[in-house]
Structures are given as structure tokens and as C-alpha cells.
Write a protein that holds these residues in place. Structure first.
Motif, PDB file in Angstrom:
ATOM      1  N   ASN A   1       0.845  -1.202   0.000  1.00  0.00           N
ATOM      2  CA  ASN A   1       0.000   0.000   0.000  1.00  0.00           C
ATOM      3  C   ASN A   1       0.880   1.252   0.000  1.00  0.00           C
ATOM      4  O   ASN A   1       0.745   2.117   0.860  1.00  0.00           O
ATOM      5  CB  ASN A   1      -0.857  -0.044   1.272  1.00  0.00           C
ATOM      6  CG  ASN A   1      -2.251   0.456   1.025  1.00  0.00           C
ATOM      7  OD1 ASN A   1      -2.476   1.191   0.080  1.00  0.00           O
ATOM      8  ND2 ASN A   1      -3.169   0.069   1.884  1.00  0.00           N
ATOM      9  N   GLU A   2       1.780   1.322  -1.000  1.00  0.00           N
ATOM     10  CA  GLU A   2       2.831   2.346  -0.973  1.00  0.00           C
ATOM     11  C   GLU A   2       2.308   3.773  -0.965  1.00  0.00           C
ATOM     12  O   GLU A   2       2.847   4.626  -0.270  1.00  0.00           O
ATOM     13  CB  GLU A   2       3.779   2.185  -2.164  1.00  0.00           C
ATOM     14  CG  GLU A   2       4.864   1.150  -1.943  1.00  0.00           C
ATOM     15  CD  GLU A   2       4.536  -0.150  -2.642  1.00  0.00           C
ATOM     16  OE1 GLU A   2       3.645  -0.123  -3.524  1.00  0.00           O
ATOM     17  OE2 GLU A   2       5.143  -1.182  -2.305  1.00  0.00           O
ATOM     18  N   GLU A   3       1.264   4.019  -1.767  1.00  0.00           N
ATOM     19  CA  GLU A   3       0.775   5.403  -1.884  1.00  0.00           C
ATOM     20  C   GLU A   3       0.242   5.911  -0.558  1.00  0.00           C
ATOM     21  O   GLU A   3       0.500   7.045  -0.168  1.00  0.00           O
ATOM     22  CB  GLU A   3      -0.317   5.486  -2.945  1.00  0.00           C
ATOM     23  CG  GLU A   3       0.212   5.387  -4.344  1.00  0.00           C
ATOM     24  CD  GLU A   3      -0.908   5.261  -5.362  1.00  0.00           C
ATOM     25  OE1 GLU A   3      -0.752   5.789  -6.462  1.00  0.00           O
ATOM     26  OE2 GLU A   3      -1.946   4.649  -5.026  1.00  0.00           O
ATOM     27  N   LEU A   4      -0.506   5.040   0.118  1.00  0.00           N
ATOM     28  CA  LEU A   4      -1.050   5.430   1.424  1.00  0.00           C
ATOM     29  C   LEU A   4       0.088   5.652   2.415  1.00  0.00           C
ATOM     30  O   LEU A   4       0.112   6.639   3.156  1.00  0.00           O
ATOM     31  CB  LEU A   4      -2.019   4.354   1.935  1.00  0.00           C
ATOM     32  CG  LEU A   4      -2.625   4.600   3.320  1.00  0.00           C
ATOM     33  CD1 LEU A   4      -3.420   5.895   3.339  1.00  0.00           C
ATOM     34  CD2 LEU A   4      -3.507   3.432   3.747  1.00  0.00           C
ATOM     35  N   LEU A   5       1.055   4.734   2.396  1.00  0.00           N
ATOM     36  CA  LEU A   5       2.187   4.842   3.325  1.00  0.00           C
ATOM     37  C   LEU A   5       2.961   6.138   3.080  1.00  0.00           C
ATOM     38  O   LEU A   5       3.344   6.833   4.023  1.00  0.00           O
ATOM     39  CB  LEU A   5       3.117   3.636   3.151  1.00  0.00           C
ATOM     40  CG  LEU A   5       4.202   3.482   4.214  1.00  0.00           C
ATOM     41  CD1 LEU A   5       3.596   3.331   5.601  1.00  0.00           C
ATOM     42  CD2 LEU A   5       5.113   2.294   3.909  1.00  0.00           C
TER      43      LEU A   5
END
Ligand code: ARG
Length: 278
Positions: free
Chosen positions: A244-248
Motif C-alpha cells: 500500500n505504498e501510496e497510502l504509506l
């Protein structure tokens, strides 16, 4: 140009064209796969207009229940940070309160979008979920019953004693590693551990120091020892699902902003004040 050369050129062009089409498709498919994986993530969160936080509200000043205008509310500095994350994403914050030990399971099955619960990013959890940068650091200590003050001068006096820890929390490992042959009692809620301590059902409770201090300020029968436990993984971080890279990235940006603006320290002070003035 001979007919043969012409044919070769045409064949070449066809080959280039085919290759381009195939790589193009491949790229597109990859993008789709990625987008599907990210369901329950930044895109979905923004579309739904809300982000769901998982927490365990038994941990003042991190997160705790408080009555505000006759209504039960969950407050604390983790909640203040979660509000800022939601604000930066332009969505509402919804809070799900549960036992600490169930948080990562709910995160992994997308019942919550992120977790703030004073959670330590230890190696075992890192295999399951991803963590933000550390936003707060604290040491661990033992809380005892005031009537037992004379029994305990140092950590050696806790040899073989019954130590209360939260189920699924790193304090269980800390107790086993840094106290000699302890007996362990693990309960779901820290609130209940403190009750057990007051009624003499456990000898001590191992928690993060600010939490112990908060409970002691509210409970005259309790006392905070000056024993400090080492914790190599130390600190609290936000957990999100793997991939969930974008959220992180968005969460890390908010944390960086809050650290730069000295907001986290301020939130901690405000949470302690709320707790004391309740
Ligand atoms: N820091 C410890 C851990 O990660 C305990 C956290 C407990 N948090 C709570 N909200 N009860 O295991």
C-alpha cells in the motif's frame, strides 16, 4: 530497391509494430493488476470519503475513552495524528476500537485501513504489514501496587513474580527476556490489567512509561517504579497493508510535517491534559 529488400523492410516494420503492441499491453496489464491490488487503499479511501482507523483505546495518553459533553469519545495523541492524516487526505476519520491483539488481523483483511495503537514496528510484525517512520519513542516500565513499594528495589526483586502484560503486545517478550523466570498473565485490555493490579491478582504490569504514568495519576493505589527496560525495536509507527505504498507515502508525509511543526509533542501534552482534567 529490389523486391527482396522491400520485403525485408516490411517484415522488419511488422516485427517492430508487433513488439510495441505486446509491450504496450503488458504495461497496461501490469497497471491494472496494481490498481486492483490497491483496492482498499488510497484510491478507494479517497473515493469513499473516509479512512478507517484501527486502535485499542486502553492506552492513555496514546488512545483512551473519555466523556465529552456526556458522550463517550476516543481521544489521545495517536487519534490527533490520525485526524491529521485524514485531514491531509481530505477525508473523514472513522475509528474502530478493539483489542490490541486483533488489530493486525483486521488490517490484513481490510476491515481497517490503518492502525495507530502505540504499535512497535518489530521484525515479526514487519513480515505481515508495512510501517511508517517512527513518530514517538518511549521506554517500558513496571507499575506496582503502592502497598508493595517496600518489596521492590530493583528488577531482580521481580524474579518469579506474576507480571501482567497485554495480549499480543511486545511487553510479553520484554518481560520474558529481561525479568528472571517471570510468570506471565496476558489480558486483552490494559484497563483490566490495572484492575487486576489494584486487587492484587498480579504483582506488576509492564507497559510503556507514559501509559503507566497516566494510570498512576488517575489511581492513587498504583505506583510507577523507576525500572527501565531496553527495547531495540523501540518507538511507535503507523501500520498499513503490505503493498500500500501510496497510502504509506501520504502517511509519512503527514508525520514528517507534524514532527517539523513540533505538533506531536504538543498532541502528547494535550492528551495528558485531557486525561487529567476528565
Ligand atoms: N508498544 C507495544 C506493542 O507494540 C504495546 C502497545 C499497546 N497499545 C495499545 N493501544 N494498547 O506491542
Amino acid at each position: 530497391m529490389t523486391k527482396k529488400t522491400k520485403n525485408i523492410i516490411i517484415l522488419g516494420l511488422i516485427m517492430i509494430l508487433t513488439a510495441t503492441i505486446f509491450t504496450g499491453c503488458g504495461q497496461k496489464n501490469m497497471d491494472n493488476v496494481k490498481a486492483e491490488e490497491n483496492q482498499g487503499t488510497l484510491e478507494k479511501i479517497k473515493a469513499s470519503g473516509k479512512i478507517i482507523l484501527g486502535t485499542s483505546a486502553d492506552y492513555p495518553p496514546y488512545e483512551f475513552h473519555m466523556e465529552v459533553n456526556g458522550k463517550d469519545k476516543i481521544v489521545g495523541f495517536d487519534i490527533a495524528i490520525a485526524e491529521e492524516i485524514a485531514k491531509d487526505l481530505g477525508v473523514e476519520l472513522e475509528i474502530k476500537d478493539m483489542e490490541f491483539g486483533g488489530l493486525l488481523a483486521d488490517l490484513k483483511t481490510n476491515k481497517v485501513d490503518f492502525v495507530l495503537a502505540g504499535m512497535t514496528p518489530d521484525a515479526e510484525r514487519m513480515l505481515e504489514v508495512d510501517f511508517s517512520t517512527i513518530y514517538y519513542n518511549a521506554e517500558h516500565t513496571l507499575i506496582i501496587n503502592k502497598k508493595d513499594i517496600d518489596k521492590y528495589a530493583g528488577v531482580n526483586d521481580f524474579k518469579g513474580k506474576l507480571i501482567g502484560v497485554q495480549r499480543g503486545a511486545i511487553q510479553e517478550d520484554i518481560a520474558k527476556e529481561q525479568i528472571e523466570t517471570p510468570q506471565i498473565k496476558a489480558l486483552g485490555k490494559v484497563t483490566n490489567l490495572m484492575l487486576e493490579l489494584k486487587t492484587g491478582k498480579v504483582d506488576a504490569v509492564l507497559v510503556e512509561e507514559p501509559v503507566g504514568a497516566a494510570y498512576v495519576r488517575k489511581n492513587d493505589e498504583l505506583y510507577m517504579t523507576n525500572i527501565v527496560f531496553k527495547d531495540e525495536d523501540g518507538g511507535s509507527a503507523v501500520a498499513v497493508n503490505k503493498g500500500n505504498e501510496e497510502l504509506l507515502e501520504a502517511i509519512n508525509k503527514t508525520i514528517e510535517r507534524l514532527i517539523n511543526e513540533n505538533k506531536i509533542d504538543q498532541f502528547v501534552i494535550e492528551a495528558n491534559d485531557m486525561m487529567d482534567n476528565e
